[in-house]
Structures are given as structure tokens and as C-alpha cells.
Design a protein around this motif. Structure first.
Motif, PDB file in Angstrom:
ATOM      1  N   GLN A 235      18.436  47.952 -35.976  1.00 49.61           N
ATOM      2  CA  GLN A 235      18.557  47.038 -37.113  1.00 49.61           C
ATOM      3  C   GLN A 235      17.633  47.413 -38.267  1.00 49.61           C
ATOM      4  O   GLN A 235      18.006  47.294 -39.434  1.00 49.61           O
ATOM      5  N   GLU A 236      16.432  47.872 -37.937  1.00 52.14           N
ATOM      6  CA  GLU A 236      15.415  48.104 -38.964  1.00 52.14           C
ATOM      7  C   GLU A 236      15.303  49.562 -39.393  1.00 52.14           C
ATOM      8  O   GLU A 236      14.643  49.865 -40.387  1.00 52.14           O
ATOM      9  N   GLY A 237      15.898  50.465 -38.638  1.00 51.39           N
ATOM     10  CA  GLY A 237      15.863  51.878 -39.011  1.00 51.39           C
ATOM     11  C   GLY A 237      14.457  52.436 -39.069  1.00 51.39           C
ATOM     12  O   GLY A 237      13.724  52.389 -38.079  1.00 51.39           O
ATOM     13  N   VAL A 238      14.067  52.937 -40.220  1.00 48.14           N
ATOM     14  CA  VAL A 238      12.759  53.583 -40.364  1.00 48.14           C
ATOM     15  C   VAL A 238      11.669  52.598 -40.768  1.00 48.14           C
ATOM     16  O   VAL A 238      10.562  52.997 -41.128  1.00 48.14           O
ATOM     17  N   HIS A 239      11.966  51.313 -40.690  1.00 47.74           N
ATOM     18  CA  HIS A 239      10.981  50.294 -41.085  1.00 47.74           C
ATOM     19  C   HIS A 239      10.790  49.255 -39.981  1.00 47.74           C
ATOM     20  O   HIS A 239      10.707  48.056 -40.261  1.00 47.74           O
ATOM     21  N   ALA A 240      10.691  49.685 -38.751  1.00 48.16           N
ATOM     22  CA  ALA A 240      10.681  48.753 -37.617  1.00 48.16           C
ATOM     23  C   ALA A 240       9.291  48.436 -37.078  1.00 48.16           C
ATOM     24  O   ALA A 240       9.162  47.653 -36.138  1.00 48.16           O
ATOM     25  N   GLU A 241       8.240  49.011 -37.649  1.00 45.23           N
ATOM     26  CA  GLU A 241       6.904  48.862 -37.055  1.00 45.23           C
ATOM     27  C   GLU A 241       6.485  47.406 -36.865  1.00 45.23           C
ATOM     28  O   GLU A 241       6.031  47.019 -35.783  1.00 45.23           O
ATOM     29  N   GLN A 242       6.625  46.598 -37.902  1.00 45.66           N
ATOM     30  CA  GLN A 242       6.147  45.215 -37.806  1.00 45.66           C
ATOM     31  C   GLN A 242       6.960  44.402 -36.795  1.00 45.66           C
ATOM     32  O   GLN A 242       6.405  43.627 -36.016  1.00 45.66           O
ATOM     33  N   GLN A 243       8.266  44.592 -36.808  1.00 42.49           N
ATOM     34  CA  GLN A 243       9.117  43.858 -35.873  1.00 42.49           C
ATOM     35  C   GLN A 243       8.816  44.261 -34.425  1.00 42.49           C
ATOM     36  O   GLN A 243       8.800  43.417 -33.528  1.00 42.49           O
TER      37      GLN A 243
END
Length: 262
Positions: A235-243
Motif C-alpha cells: 500500500q505504501e510502496g517506498v514510504h512505508a517506514e512509519q506505518q
């Protein structure tokens, strides 16, 4: 060499799964480090395979993304080498037998030893054929982690004989994937295993919510979560760190205060 057993000392272990090179080589490395930093006790890395018989649609889709980004067994080891530059988190590979055979048993487990990969799960390796692989794993001090299914019954003793690391108790029949309800009598299943071994027992397949984790941890030594983590990455692709960090914290908190068995 392995520090897998340390993950179960004085706590319930949270084991998180991610697919190598999903969504790409660099971010996959970042996400393993993110899981480790957030408190994941063991990170399980899946090596994509063309015919993943144990994987549900979420993990199959991740495998397809990984193939598009150029994944290979060699590339997975290169990824782990980068991970090892920054973290000593216990690592386990989930890999299908054909990948190990094609890479070469001796070469594969030598790489595991060099990179301090503490264990390997081979879901399509039946216990009757384990002797073909076991000597190479033993020489590399790499645990061959067995899977016990709800239908294993009298075969459990044979399946878990001479194994270490941890026992992977499969919560439900079928393939991986989040399940809203797990109908297997996990308390009895884990008890049956524990009567035969002192090796920790972790439950996976379908586990995704903090409520499930809390309940399961009353009898098991840890929980394994795969599809829920892979879904966040999808779902978040390359921006999943926080989730990913938030999810791990939620699950770790649930394991710290397990609920009563339903």
C-alpha cells in the motif's frame, strides 16, 4: 552462532516477515532495518519463487514485484550483507527447496553462515527428505526450522526431531494470509508440541491483529506475521517506514500484555 534463541528469552517473540526486494532492493533493506529498529525480535525474509505453494495472494503479489525489481538468490544474500552492516537482528530465510538446490546446498548454507543467518524455513521440504539438506545446515550452524500443521498429528514427533531455532506452528490449513478467525485449537496444538521439545514454538499463518497475538501468546512463545506487513509495503510502496514502525509497536504491546485465552 545463531542468536535466534535469544529472541525468546524472558519475553514473547514478535517475528515479522517481508519479501526480499519488495518493492525494490534498496527499500527492502531499509524495511528490514525499520522492522528491527521498531522492536521486531526476528525478521524472516522470503526468497521469491515461481511456484510458491505456501503463499497466499498478498505474498505472491510481493514476489511478482520482487521479480520485476531483479530478485535472485544471489541478490538476496547481497541484500543481507547490506543489512548486516547496520543490525545484528536475528534473521531467518523462508526459501523453497528448488532455490537452495539450484544455488548449491554447500554454497547456500556457507553464505548463511557468513552472513549470520540463524535459520532457514523450507516449506516444501518434507521431513522424509530433510536428511538431504540437514548436514549442510548443521555445518553452518543454521537451524532448519520445521513447520507443524494442524493435521500433523502423530507425525509431530518426527517433524520436530533434532531441530532447533524454533518450531513454526501453522495456525490454519491453506496458504498464508490474514484471517479474521482462526478455528484451530492452538492451545492444544502448542501443548502437544511442547510435550515433545523444549524448543520455542511460534505461531504463524493468518495472525495479523493485536488481539490474535495477545491470545496466541498465552500458550505459544511467539507469533509470526507476514501478510499484514507485506500488505503495508504494497500500500505504501517506498514510504512505508512509519506505518511499519507503528504496526510493530502495536503488536509488541499486545505481546507484552497477553489476554486470556478465549
Amino acid at each position: 552462532m545463531t542468536n535466534i534463541s535469544d529472541a525468546f528469552k524472558n519475553k514473547k517473540a514478535f517475528i515479522g516477515f517481508t519479501v526480499a526486494c519488495d518493492p525494490n532492493f534498496t527499500k527492502s533493506i531499509d524495511y528490514v532495518k525499520t522492522l528491527a529498529k521498531a522492536g521486531t525480535d526476528i525478521v524472516e525474509i522470503g526468497v521469491p519463487f515461481s511456484d510458491p505453494v505456501a503463499d497466499g495472494p498478498v505474498i505472491q503479489a510481493a514476489g511478482q514485484r520482487a521479480f520485476k525489481s531483479g530478485v535472485s538468490t544471489k541478490r538476496v544474500f547481497e541484500m543481507v550483507a547490506k543489512i548486516r552492516e547496520e543490525t545484528t537482528v536475528p534473521l531467518v530465510l523462508l526459501v523453497y527447496l528448488n532455490n537452495v538446490f539450484k544455488y548449491g546446498y554447500a554454497r547456500f548454507f556457507a553464505a548463511c553462515q557468513q552472513l549470520k543467518i540463524g535459520g532457514v524455513i523450507i516449506p516444501d521440504l518434507p521431513v522424509e527428505e530433510r536428511a538431504e539438506v540437514a548436514p549442510f545446515a548443521k555445518k553452518a550452524s543454521c537451524a532448519l526450522i520445521p513447520l507443524v500443521a494442524p493435521t500433523s498429528g502423530e507425525r509431530i514427533k518426527k517433524i520436530i526431531a533434532d531441530t532447533d531455532g524454533f518450531i513454526y506452528a501453522v495456525s490454519s490449513l491453506g496458504v498464508t494470509g490474514a484471517r479474521n478467525k482462526i478455528t484451530t485449537d492452538l492451545k492444544k496444538m502448542v501443548s502437544d508440541i511442547k510435550q515433545l521439545t523444549a524448543v520455542p514454538v511460534a505461531v504463524g499463518f493468518g495472525v495479523h491483529s493485536p488481539e490474535q497475538a495477545a491470545t496466541i501468546s498465552k500458550s505459544a512463545d511467539g507469533v509470526i506475521v507476514g501478510s499484514a506487513i507485506v500488505k503495508i509495503i504494497a500500500q505504501e510502496g517506498v514510504h512505508a517506514e512509519q506505518q511499519l514502525t507503528d504496526y510493530v509497536h502495536t503488536m509488541k504491546n499486545a505481546l507484552a500484555e497477553p489476554s486470556e485465552l478465549i
